[in-house]
Structures are given as C-alpha cells and as structure tokens.
Write a protein that holds these residues in place. Structure first.
Motif, PDB file in Angstrom:
ATOM      1  N   PRO A   4      -1.524 -19.629  -0.994  1.00 10.87           N
ATOM      2  CA  PRO A   4      -1.703 -18.364  -0.317  1.00 10.87           C
ATOM      3  C   PRO A   4      -1.661 -18.479   1.187  1.00 10.87           C
ATOM      4  N   SER A   5      -2.152 -19.593   1.744  1.00 18.16           N
ATOM      5  CA  SER A   5      -2.217 -19.703   3.195  1.00 18.16           C
ATOM      6  C   SER A   5      -0.839 -19.719   3.833  1.00 18.16           C
ATOM      7  N   ARG A   6       0.215 -19.980   3.033  1.00 17.22           N
ATOM      8  CA  ARG A   6       1.545 -20.036   3.613  1.00 17.22           C
ATOM      9  C   ARG A   6       2.379 -18.800   3.276  1.00 17.22           C
ATOM     10  N   SER A   7       1.813 -17.856   2.505  1.00 20.59           N
ATOM     11  CA  SER A   7       2.552 -16.656   2.164  1.00 20.59           C
ATOM     12  C   SER A   7       2.734 -15.779   3.384  1.00 20.59           C
ATOM     13  N   LYS A   8       3.819 -15.031   3.397  1.00 23.98           N
ATOM     14  CA  LYS A   8       4.088 -14.148   4.521  1.00 23.98           C
ATOM     15  C   LYS A   8       3.093 -13.007   4.549  1.00 23.98           C
ATOM     16  N   GLU A   9       2.614 -12.685   5.758  1.00 26.27           N
ATOM     17  CA  GLU A   9       1.676 -11.577   5.897  1.00 26.27           C
ATOM     18  C   GLU A   9       2.345 -10.250   5.554  1.00 26.27           C
ATOM     19  N   LEU A  10       1.598  -9.362   4.907  1.00 26.27           N
ATOM     20  CA  LEU A  10       2.093  -8.005   4.684  1.00 26.27           C
ATOM     21  C   LEU A  10       2.023  -7.218   5.977  1.00 26.27           C
ATOM     22  N   PRO A  11       2.919  -6.252   6.174  1.00 25.40           N
ATOM     23  CA  PRO A  11       2.859  -5.439   7.386  1.00 25.40           C
ATOM     24  C   PRO A  11       1.517  -4.727   7.492  1.00 25.40           C
ATOM     25  N   VAL A  12       0.950  -4.738   8.675  1.00 27.80           N
ATOM     26  CA  VAL A  12      -0.342  -4.087   8.881  1.00 27.80           C
ATOM     27  C   VAL A  12      -0.239  -2.598   8.560  1.00 27.80           C
ATOM     28  N   GLY A  13       0.909  -2.007   8.885  1.00 27.68           N
ATOM     29  CA  GLY A  13       1.088  -0.583   8.603  1.00 27.68           C
ATOM     30  C   GLY A  13       0.982  -0.272   7.116  1.00 27.68           C
ATOM     31  N   LEU A  14       1.426  -1.200   6.280  1.00 28.63           N
ATOM     32  CA  LEU A  14       1.308  -0.996   4.838  1.00 28.63           C
ATOM     33  C   LEU A  14      -0.138  -1.148   4.387  1.00 28.63           C
ATOM     34  N   LEU A  15      -0.829  -2.169   4.884  1.00 23.83           N
ATOM     35  CA  LEU A  15      -2.207  -2.405   4.473  1.00 23.83           C
ATOM     36  C   LEU A  15      -3.137  -1.277   4.893  1.00 23.83           C
ATOM     37  N   THR A  16      -2.773  -0.559   5.942  1.00 24.49           N
ATOM     38  CA  THR A  16      -3.633   0.527   6.417  1.00 24.49           C
ATOM     39  C   THR A  16      -3.121   1.900   5.981  1.00 24.49           C
ATOM     40  N   ASP A  17      -2.051   1.924   5.193  1.00 24.02           N
ATOM     41  CA  ASP A  17      -1.512   3.187   4.689  1.00 24.02           C
ATOM     42  C   ASP A  17      -2.450   3.741   3.603  1.00 24.02           C
ATOM     43  N   PRO A  18      -2.860   5.016   3.691  1.00 24.57           N
ATOM     44  CA  PRO A  18      -3.761   5.587   2.673  1.00 24.57           C
ATOM     45  C   PRO A  18      -3.233   5.430   1.247  1.00 24.57           C
ATOM     46  N   ALA A  19      -1.906   5.530   1.058  1.00 24.29           N
ATOM     47  CA  ALA A  19      -1.352   5.380  -0.289  1.00 24.29           C
ATOM     48  C   ALA A  19      -1.616   3.986  -0.832  1.00 24.29           C
ATOM     49  N   MET A  20      -1.444   2.960   0.032  1.00 28.48           N
ATOM     50  CA  MET A  20      -1.703   1.590  -0.391  1.00 28.48           C
ATOM     51  C   MET A  20      -3.192   1.373  -0.614  1.00 28.48           C
ATOM     52  N   ILE A  21      -4.010   1.905   0.263  1.00 29.14           N
ATOM     53  CA  ILE A  21      -5.465   1.747   0.128  1.00 29.14           C
ATOM     54  C   ILE A  21      -5.935   2.352  -1.192  1.00 29.14           C
ATOM     55  N   ASN A  22      -5.463   3.564  -1.502  1.00 29.19           N
ATOM     56  CA  ASN A  22      -5.887   4.231  -2.737  1.00 29.19           C
ATOM     57  C   ASN A  22      -5.370   3.506  -3.978  1.00 29.19           C
ATOM     58  N   ALA A  23      -4.118   3.021  -3.928  1.00 27.94           N
ATOM     59  CA  ALA A  23      -3.564   2.295  -5.069  1.00 27.94           C
ATOM     60  C   ALA A  23      -4.343   1.012  -5.324  1.00 27.94           C
ATOM     61  N   CYS A  24      -4.714   0.306  -4.262  1.00 32.65           N
ATOM     62  CA  CYS A  24      -5.487  -0.931  -4.418  1.00 32.65           C
ATOM     63  C   CYS A  24      -6.889  -0.624  -4.942  1.00 32.65           C
ATOM     64  N   ARG A  25      -7.494   0.424  -4.391  1.00 30.42           N
ATOM     65  CA  ARG A  25      -8.849   0.765  -4.830  1.00 30.42           C
ATOM     66  C   ARG A  25      -8.868   1.061  -6.335  1.00 30.42           C
ATOM     67  N   ALA A  26      -7.818   1.744  -6.814  1.00 24.61           N
ATOM     68  CA  ALA A  26      -7.740   2.081  -8.243  1.00 24.61           C
ATOM     69  C   ALA A  26      -7.139   0.960  -9.072  1.00 24.61           C
ATOM     70  N   ARG A  27      -6.746  -0.137  -8.397  1.00 21.77           N
ATOM     71  CA  ARG A  27      -6.026  -1.240  -9.050  1.00 21.77           C
ATOM     72  C   ARG A  27      -4.828  -0.710  -9.849  1.00 21.77           C
ATOM     73  N   ASP A  28      -4.133   0.230  -9.220  1.00 23.53           N
ATOM     74  CA  ASP A  28      -2.904   0.781  -9.789  1.00 23.53           C
ATOM     75  C   ASP A  28      -1.759  -0.107  -9.320  1.00 23.53           C
ATOM     76  N   PHE A  29      -1.544  -1.228 -10.015  1.00 22.68           N
ATOM     77  CA  PHE A  29      -0.606  -2.224  -9.532  1.00 22.68           C
ATOM     78  C   PHE A  29       0.846  -1.770  -9.682  1.00 22.68           C
ATOM     79  N   GLY A  30       1.097  -0.831 -10.559  1.00 20.74           N
ATOM     80  CA  GLY A  30       2.444  -0.267 -10.618  1.00 20.74           C
ATOM     81  C   GLY A  30       2.794   0.369  -9.286  1.00 20.74           C
ATOM     82  N   ARG A  31       1.868   1.165  -8.753  1.00 15.24           N
ATOM     83  CA  ARG A  31       2.093   1.800  -7.440  1.00 15.24           C
ATOM     84  C   ARG A  31       2.099   0.766  -6.325  1.00 15.24           C
ATOM     85  N   VAL A  32       1.196  -0.209  -6.410  1.00 15.08           N
ATOM     86  CA  VAL A  32       1.142  -1.269  -5.388  1.00 15.08           C
ATOM     87  C   VAL A  32       2.492  -1.989  -5.331  1.00 15.08           C
ATOM     88  N   PHE A  33       3.021  -2.373  -6.474  1.00 20.81           N
ATOM     89  CA  PHE A  33       4.282  -3.115  -6.498  1.00 20.81           C
ATOM     90  C   PHE A  33       5.439  -2.255  -5.969  1.00 20.81           C
TER      91      PHE A  33
END
Length: 448
Positions: A4-33
């Motif tokens: 994991p320490s060598r994996s490419k960082e995800l864009p900060v804009g994606l990690l802070t996007d409400p859609a991504m936040i909500n999908a992660c919170r619900a563990r809706d991995f279909g939407r996350v992917f």
C-alpha cells in the motif's frame, strides 16, 4: 498485491467529493469503483490487482450483483486503493502515517574521538586533501590557517543546504588532525590560530549532532569546543558555544538549564574585548527563548527588546567574527516571531515569521523548512487551516532537500496538530502530498 505504501495516491478532489464520501460511508463499492474509473482512471482490472480480487468479482460488484461485506476485503480495498480508513469506518491505516514520521529508537551515544576507523572513508575529496597535504609538512603558515578557515566556511554552507550528517566524518577527521598539530611546539600566533580552528570544528561537529537530535554527542563536542576556546581566552567564542548549548537545552525541555547557559554566555561576552552588537543581539534572543520556555512573559519581552536594540547598533565597520554572520535581519525577525510563538502569542508571531520567510536565502533549505513549519503551526493555532496546510506543503521541498532531524521534529509537531482536522479537505491534501514527497527522500525520523 503491491504494498500500500507504494500505491498511487487518489486525487484529493475525489476523496473530498460528497459522492465518494457517501459511497464509502455506505460501503457501496459498486459506486466507489465507478467513481475510481471515471475520476482517477483506475479500471476494474487495476482495482482487482490492487485489492487482490478477481476481475470477475469486481465486475459483479460494479454491476450490482455482488456486495463486499467481509472486513478483510474492506481493509484490502482501503489499503490497495489508498482510501483513508475513516472513510470506510476503519481505524487509521498504517500507510496514512508516512515512514518519515514513524518513531525509531535513538542512536546509542558515541563519545568524541571514537571515529578514527571511519576517517579514511569519510574525508570528502580534493578540498580537504589539499589542506591536509599543505599542513602535512608541519611548517605551518598563515595561508594554512586561512585554508582551514575556508574549509570551515564551506562546511557551514553545505550544512545549511544539505544537513551535516554526511559532512560529519570529514569534520571530525579535520578536528582530530588539528588537535594532533597542537601537540607540537609552535609559535604563539600559530598555536592560538590552531586552537581557534579546532574550537570551530568541535562546535560544528556538536551542531551536526544537535541537528540530528543526538544530544549526548552534541554536548560532548560543545564541551570540547568550550575547552579549546578557553585555552586561548576567546571569550566571544565561548559565549557562542554556550549559546548553542542553551538552545539545545530548550529542545530538551530543560528551560532552567537553557537560562543558566545563556546567562553564562552573556558573562563571557562581557568579559571579552570588543564583543560586537550582533553577538550581543544573538545572545539576547537566546535569552528570550529561555524565558519564553519558562513562561516568563515579561522577561522574554525585555530580552526581545534588548536583542533589537543591540541589532540597531550594528555598524558596517564592526569587526564581526565569521561565526555570527548568519544572524542577519531576517533571522532576528524570525527568532522574534518564534519567541512570541513559544509564549503563545500567535497573533504577534505569525506576521513576523511570514515576513522573515519571504526574505530568507532560498539556498538555506533547513532554515526555510524550519521557519515554514513554525509558521504553519502558528497559522493552525489561529484557526487558519487552509493557510497552514499550504505553508506546510510549500515546506516539504526544502525539508526533503536537507537531512535534519530538527526539521523532521517540527514537521511531526505540525502533523500531530492536524489530528482534529484529518477529515478536512486541506488536511487530506497535505497528507497526500506529504506521503508523496518525503517517505523515500528523508531517511530516519525524529525520536523522543
């Protein structure tokens, strides 16, 4: 799966996007992917490889025909895709703390003089070789002393730009060589000159250990420098060494010792003939640090005022010792801000440190990183999270360019201060940049 320490960082804009936040919170991995593919260019085959899943399984998740519920799978997704643990309801993942900030055991103390087996490998090339060849005839001249002084000035320059760790074997080798020269009978001017050079080399060695937070070794070399300066009654240089020891005591959280040492330094300066206003200004500022660490607000303010008064008396014709030339106006202003910061007077500290940082020599990587992290911490204390993270991000390049455990320590303090704000976009962006910039470029980490 790649570490994991060598994996490419995800864009900060994606990690802070409400859609991504909500999908992660619900563990809706279909939407996350789906979001990973659309926003980060991470396709199902890449997701499968990073998360140790089969491509068909990933496809079923995206199509909504399968859910991922097992905790070990959720953890693999967090680690493989670099999704912060809190977004998926997990504890903070190990990769979220950069290697640079992971504590390591302190190095065992090593006494001065124990480096003889390292010297042949440690001497750095033609400059020192030519100096030693010149001195080896034992018929020393003023040009020999000048050459040695020039090498010390070069060591200090390289220490500011890159840190002293790699320089130390050469400096110690030169110190021991000069001390050996002192064992022979010489005319008084030559003997005094060699004592002064040895004192400077011992102080420089002590400084490199102090900057590495190896305090026992630093104190031993500072003490050696003090003895060498005392042998020729160089009270100004004794004051300089005691001031270094005072600063170290503030870092060791020994403010009483810091005040006693800087008071002794000021006594030595008063005993010297021709102590310059710049030296007195530097000593007054070290006194301010000691009082600030003790919480003595009034005494600290008085010392700050004295530092500025002495600095105002500097004349271009003053015969300044070379070792105090670093204490220029930007340094005075930065130290004033730091003293106010140590007192908790962050509204006074912030503009001073910011002004000094704008005027500081860009080649001094350690100074710029050191002052930038101080500024970032001050801004954070004032509630300016976005500004603090921008300032700290700008400091990552000079911090990566210099090997300094003191700088790493100030970075660690800022990083720890960010703890309540970990989920804020600015803090997440800073952490992402930190993980990209430092783990494989600065070795080691601050130790307690």
């Amino acid at each position: 799966m790649p570490e994991p320490s060598r994996s490419k960082e995800l864009p900060v804009g994606l990690l802070t996007d409400p859609a991504m936040i909500n999908a992660c919170r619900a563990r809706d991995f279909g939407r996350v992917f789906q979001l990973l593919k659309a926003r980060a260019g991470i396709y199902p085959s890449m997701i499968a490889r990073r998360c140790d899943l089969t491509p068909s399984r990933v496809g079923e998740v995206i199509a909504g025909r399968r859910q991922l519920l097992h905790m070990d799978v959720v953890e693999r997704i967090s680690d493989g895709l670099r999704i912060p643990g809190h977004m998926l309801g997990l504890a903070r993942r190990s990769w979220e703390t950069p290697n640079t900030l992971a504590a390591t055991p302190p190095v065992a103390p090593q006494e001065p003089g124990g480096f003889k087996t390292q010297l042949a490998a440690g001497l750095p090339g033609a400059d020192v070789d030519s100096i030693l060849a010149l001195a080896s005839e034992r018929d020393l001249s003023r040009s020999t002393l000048n050459a040695l002084h020039s090498s010390i000035a070069d060591y200090w320059r390289r220490d500011d730009e890159h840190g002293g760790e790699t320089l130390r074997p050469a400096v110690v080798g030169q110190l021991r060589y000069v001390v050996d020269l002192l064992k022979e009978q010489r005319p008084a001017p030559m003997r005094d000159g060699l004592h002064g050079i040895a004192a400077e080399l011992a102080r420089l060695t002590g400084w490199t250990y102090f900057d590495a937070r190896q305090y026992n070794q630093a104190r031993a070399y500072f003490t050696e420098a003090l003895g060498l300066a005392r042998a020729i009654d160089d009270h100004q240089f004794m004051a300089n060494v005691l001031a270094c020891m005072s600063l170290q005591a503030t870092y060791q959280d020994k403010p009483g010792d810091a005040l006693a040492l800087v008071t002794a330094a000021q006594d030595q300066a008063r005993a010297a003939t021709g102590t310059t206003p710049r030296v007195l200004s530097m000593l007054a500022m070290r006194e301010a640090f000691a009082h600030a660490s003790l919480g003595n607000r009034s005494a600290a303010h008085t010392a700050i005022s004295e530092a500025h008064t002495f600095f105002g008396r500097i004349s271009s014709g003053d015969p300044e010792p070379a070792w105090v030339s670093y204490f220029d106006e930007p340094k005075l202003i930065a130290d004033t801000g730091i003293a106010h910061g140590r007192l908790g007077e962050v509204a006074l500290a912030e503009p001073l440190i910011a002004d000094a940082l704008r005027r500081e020599n860009e080649a001094n990587h350690r100074g710029r990183a050191f002052h930038a992290f101080w500024l970032a911490r001050t801004q954070l204390q004032r509630g300016k999270l976005d500004e603090a993270c921008r300032t700290a991000t700008d400091a990552l390049a000079p911090a990566a360019a210099v090997g300094s455990q003191r700088v790493a320590g100030h970075l660690r303090e800022f990083y720890d201060q960010l703890e309540p704000f970990r989920r804020e976009p600015a803090a997440m962006a800073f952490e992402s940049r930190l993980r990209e910039a430092l783990p494989f470029r600065i070795s080691g980490s601050p130790h307690p």
